[in-house]
Design a protein around this motif. Structure first.
Motif, mmCIF file in Angstrom:
data_model
loop_
_atom_site.group_PDB
_atom_site.id
_atom_site.type_symbol
_atom_site.label_atom_id
_atom_site.label_comp_id
_atom_site.label_asym_id
_atom_site.label_seq_id
_atom_site.Cartn_x
_atom_site.Cartn_y
_atom_site.Cartn_z
ATOM 1 N N ARG A 27 6.541 60.570 13.028
ATOM 2 C CA ARG A 27 7.387 59.464 12.458
ATOM 3 C C ARG A 27 8.573 60.280 11.578
ATOM 4 O O ARG A 27 8.037 61.162 10.833
ATOM 5 C CB ARG A 27 6.580 58.679 11.383
ATOM 6 C CG ARG A 27 5.521 57.779 12.197
ATOM 7 C CD ARG A 27 4.532 57.399 11.529
ATOM 8 N NE ARG A 27 3.335 56.439 12.377
ATOM 9 C CZ ARG A 27 2.486 57.122 13.213
ATOM 10 N NH1 ARG A 27 2.537 58.313 13.315
ATOM 11 N NH2 ARG A 27 1.836 56.012 13.765
ATOM 12 N N PHE A 75 8.584 55.432 7.606
ATOM 13 C CA PHE A 75 7.154 54.804 7.531
ATOM 14 C C PHE A 75 7.203 53.420 6.968
ATOM 15 O O PHE A 75 7.445 53.191 5.746
ATOM 16 C CB PHE A 75 6.408 55.727 6.481
ATOM 17 C CG PHE A 75 6.567 57.375 6.757
ATOM 18 C CD1 PHE A 75 5.571 57.439 7.795
ATOM 19 C CD2 PHE A 75 7.563 58.073 6.425
ATOM 20 C CE1 PHE A 75 5.246 59.107 8.007
ATOM 21 C CE2 PHE A 75 7.223 59.476 6.731
ATOM 22 C CZ PHE A 75 6.172 60.058 7.550
ATOM 23 N N ASP A 81 2.631 51.669 9.294
ATOM 24 C CA ASP A 81 2.359 52.960 9.391
ATOM 25 C C ASP A 81 1.760 53.675 8.124
ATOM 26 O O ASP A 81 0.777 54.473 8.290
ATOM 27 C CB ASP A 81 3.886 53.955 9.526
ATOM 28 C CG ASP A 81 4.635 53.605 10.783
ATOM 29 O OD1 ASP A 81 3.993 53.382 11.945
ATOM 30 O OD2 ASP A 81 5.796 53.210 10.625
ATOM 31 N N TYR A 125 -2.013 52.699 8.057
ATOM 32 C CA TYR A 125 -2.771 53.273 9.356
ATOM 33 C C TYR A 125 -2.890 54.846 8.655
ATOM 34 O O TYR A 125 -4.198 55.298 8.905
ATOM 35 C CB TYR A 125 -1.692 53.522 10.583
ATOM 36 C CG TYR A 125 -2.256 54.726 11.278
ATOM 37 C CD1 TYR A 125 -3.452 54.915 11.956
ATOM 38 C CD2 TYR A 125 -1.103 55.687 11.933
ATOM 39 C CE1 TYR A 125 -3.732 56.010 12.606
ATOM 40 C CE2 TYR A 125 -1.405 56.770 12.572
ATOM 41 C CZ TYR A 125 -2.690 56.855 12.826
ATOM 42 O OH TYR A 125 -3.125 57.967 13.793
#
Length: 368
Positions: A34, A37, A41, A44
């Motif tokens: 990535r 973010f 995200d 996670y």
């Protein structure tokens, strides 16, 4: 995003430029996929973090550096928001912030007192119980209905919550292959990422490495599973073979339950010790009451269960049974809104990690 979520995003931008900790755990390889973010995200990655503390001790930008990078603490703060946001029913999300030691013990005591009073009104506390039969105090069908309903609700609440989490965090993720599922299960069951990335373990009260957290977690989890197996075997005995409790000390349900009970004393006691002595900078101090509440329920469950087993043929059995059942019901009721949730959400994050690492990384910024 919330302040906590924005802080994780800020720190991940710094870590993405540095990438010194890329080999420590699954968080940093996932990070390199990535450039930005978002909220999903952040949640996670926060649940992928095992809070081992290795990156904090290795980080050149940790406090007192002006960048103030403290990944374990920032991730822990977001995890609490994950549990709250994805709770089912949503209105119960606030229980994560209130599910402390006092509330957990009060719930267990209240339910135990309720069952004690119910038993006393039926004359069960002073009555002689033939063969130490629990069902002479509480009929089997009553227990199955009460605990079945509470346990099924806990499973439903956790299932709905983690499904909502997966829907957001895994949007666009490929389907899970058998190898990905096997790897995620292995990582979850062995607690691979509590080895610090080098096999020597986590950092607790100091910068020394120790595998204590991993081992105490294993004792707790597998102790819990042994107790669950004891209940499952006893259910088969009852319905399939027509054999009613109590069972002999050398029977499968008693042996499994005894081993599980011992694990559920040693493991939670060790985790409580780590919780009390761990450096507060490697976590979220606000969650310690929730952690200790869950640990207390596990300890009370195992201690009362072993005491009940040892004294089941005595006059103390009816009272001990009521107390034990009250504690177990409190544990089941608290499962979806306490520390237990971290294992469910972390397993989902590990599955996404195992799926993603099998896909091509279009950014080509990391080693996976």
């Amino acid at each position: 995003m919330s302040d906590s979520e924005s802080e994780v995003a800020r720190q991940m931008q710094i870590c993405n430029a540095c990438r010194y900790c890329e080999g420590f755990c699954a968080v940093f390889p996932a990070m390199t996929r990535r450039l930005e973010f978002g909220k999903a995200d952040v949640h996670y990655l926060a649940n992928l973090c095992h809070n081992c503390g290795a990156c904090y001790h290795a980080c050149q930008y940790a406090p007192p550096h002006e960048f103030a990078v403290n990944v374990p603490k920032a991730m822990a703060q977001v995890r609490l928001e994950t549990y709250t946001e994805y709770a089912f029913p949503r209105a119960f999300g606030a229980l994560y912030k209130r599910n402390g030691l006092t509330l957990s013990v009060a719930l267990a005591a209240g339910l135990a007192l309720f069952l004690l009073l119910g038993t006393a009104l039926r004359g069960g506390l002073s009555a002689e119980v033939p063969s130490g039969s629990f069902y002479a105090i509480f009929p089997h069908n009553l227990l199955a209905t009460m605990f079945g309903a509470v346990f099924l609700f806990a499973i439903l609440a956790l299932g709905v919550g983690v499904t909502r989490f997966w829907r957001d965090a895994a949007a666009g993720t490929a389907s899970a292959s058998a190898p990905a599922v096997r790897e995620a299960a292995q990582h979850a069951l062995t607690l691979k990422y509590l080895d610090g990335g080098h096999g020597d373990g986590c950092n607790e009260a100091s910068d020394a490495f120790t595998l204590a957290r991993r081992r105490f977690h294993h004792l707790t989890f597998y102790g819990f599973m042994l107790c669950f197996a004891a209940t499952a075997v006893a259910t088969l005995y009852h319905y399939l073979f027509g054999r009613e409790a109590p069972y002999p000390f050398v029977s499968a349900p008693v042996l499994l339950g005894t081993a599980g009970g011992i694990g559920l004393i040693v493991g939670p006691a060790g985790l409580l010790w780590l919780n009390l002595t761990r450096n507060p900078e490697r976590g979220d101090p606000r969650q310690r009451p929730m952690d200790r509440g869950f640990i207390a329920l596990l300890l009370l469950t195992s201690a009362s269960g072993l005491a009940l087993l040892a004294l089941r043929a005595t006059a103390a059995m009816p009272s001990l049974l009521a107390v034990h059942l009250g504690i177990v019901m409190a544990l089941f009721a608290a499962l979806p809104y306490g520390k237990f949730a971290h294992g469910v959400f972390r397993s989902a994050a590990l599955l996404k990690s195992s799926i993603d690492k099998r896909q091509r990384n279009s950014l080509n910024l990391g080693s996976d």
